[in-house]
Design an enzyme around this catalytic site. Structure first.
Site, mmCIF file in Angstrom:
data_model
loop_
_atom_site.group_PDB
_atom_site.id
_atom_site.type_symbol
_atom_site.label_atom_id
_atom_site.label_comp_id
_atom_site.label_asym_id
_atom_site.label_seq_id
_atom_site.Cartn_x
_atom_site.Cartn_y
_atom_site.Cartn_z
ATOM 1 C CB THR A 1 -5.846 -0.446 3.246
ATOM 2 O OG1 THR A 1 -5.336 0.223 4.399
ATOM 3 C CG2 THR A 1 -6.880 0.429 2.558
ATOM 4 C CG ASN A 2 -7.556 -0.931 8.436
ATOM 5 O OD1 ASN A 2 -7.471 0.170 8.983
ATOM 6 N ND2 ASN A 2 -6.604 -1.841 8.535
ATOM 7 C CE1 TYR A 3 -13.642 3.188 4.304
ATOM 8 C CE2 TYR A 3 -14.164 1.073 5.309
ATOM 9 C CZ TYR A 3 -14.286 1.971 4.263
ATOM 10 O OH TYR A 3 -15.040 1.640 3.177
#
Lengths: 232, 232
Positions: free
Chosen positions: B40-42
């Site tokens: 995923t990402n932030y």
């Protein structure tokens, strides 16, 4: 009668863990790919936080080492926040030194990207591969370091639960393993309930019914207490 | 005076987006490796949710397509929850059909694991590689499908912001791109503030100061309104 005696004995109202130093880990870790992307897992931290809350209520001196989760710190619990598997390793090894009991409920990444890009990776039209390397094995290290501590691990599996859990109990030199099938009804990540089997080193096993993570936490602490009584 | 006239013109109290169909995307996506692990990402979704809230306050008919975030749905906003890049693609393409404006604030995964294991992967002592494949390019597809819609994209970069943002504006056939350097003070993921540059197709650029994501959202909507006025 015998039931109420048992109930009193196992009840969380007793101050039965008074003065015990308990280290509990909880939540996932995050392993960066670049400044934007990362690798993680579905652990919500609820099981570890429930354990910390109940252990503190039962009088233990609790250190909770937590990966990135959005949960409030339970009362009378000392919390240490970490992000990566390596942070977790450092914090746990340090805290474990003075502990009577270590309960490793965190879902620490086994693998992390071998290289972390310092700038955001640009996409291309091609497929690519992310090279992954093993992180340090915290539970194995604790099992090796162990003198007279009680060491409790978790096994979250999607298949062959008994086999994998027993293997882990031995390989990691644990006293107790809490095994749960993440595909079982009412079990698994981010749920408030769990269905667990507690397996001891001597072969004794307790199959718990579907119950709240707080009830399951108290049952795990009951077993820890029993191990500790036999221990001393 | 001219300042208060401008203030009134750009104020969010005006019902200046009344009746406009606006589709906004927000948050990250999750791409599974196996039943436990994911990429995923932030992205926190805060910028997209701020846009949805302000657009609804200004009278627009807002559909918010959100990846996994822990944010409440703004008032008078129709929310559609998605998890993966592929879910996001399906939902956006369907919703965009009737939209006057599409604002793509989500940080959709560019890559996903080429194979998703149905059982939890067992670790070995060896390093390993995860084969990744490209996901469908939502913004490029919207740019191709576009008839008279206004299409707004975001560029979150850690370096060479101007160059990458301009390239993206052209390649994806956008009308406006909101560029931000994720390494700038007060900018980036999970913050409540942002520092952005809005770049139009005709070369006009607006450099916004450090401001709240809600203020930045209103400035983006002001530019959308201006583009729409010239449009019709």
């Amino acid at each position: 009668d015998i039931l109420s005696t048992l109930e009193t004995y196992f009840s969380s109202d007793r101050n039965d863990l008074d003065g015990k130093q308990i280290v509990i880990t909880a939540g996932p870790t995050r392993e960066a790919v670049d400044p934007v992307r990362y690798f993680t897992n579905y652990s919500s931290g609820k099981m570890g936080f429930a354990l910390a809350e109940q252990a503190a209520k039962r009088g233990a001196d609790v250190t909770l080492i937590a990966g990135p989760v959005s949960l409030p710190t339970p009362e009378n619990v000392k919390r240490i926040d970490v992000v990566t598997a390596d942070d977790m390793f450092q914090a746990v090894i340090k805290a474990a030194d003075l502990a009577d009991v270590v309960i490793k409920a965190a879902a620490v990444a086994d693998y992390r990207p071998a290289q972390v890009a310092t700038e955001k990776m640009k996409k291309s039209d091609d497929a690519m591969a992310i090279e992954m390397e093993r992180t340090k094995d915290i539970l194995w290290t604790l099992g090796q370091m162990k003198t007279n501590q009680i060491l409790v691990g978790f096994a979250a599996e999607s298949e062959r639960l008994d086999e994998y859990a027993k293997k882990k109990l031995e390989k990691k030199n644990l006293d107790l393993i809490c095994a749960n099938n993440i595909k079982a009804e009412g079990a698994g990540f981010n749920k408030d309930t769990n269905v667990m089997t507690l397996m001891r080193r001597d072969g004794e096993r307790v199959e718990l019914p579907l119950q709240s993570k707080h009830e399951a936490a108290n049952r795990i602490l009951d077993e820890v207490k029993r191990l500790d009584v036999n221990h001393t």
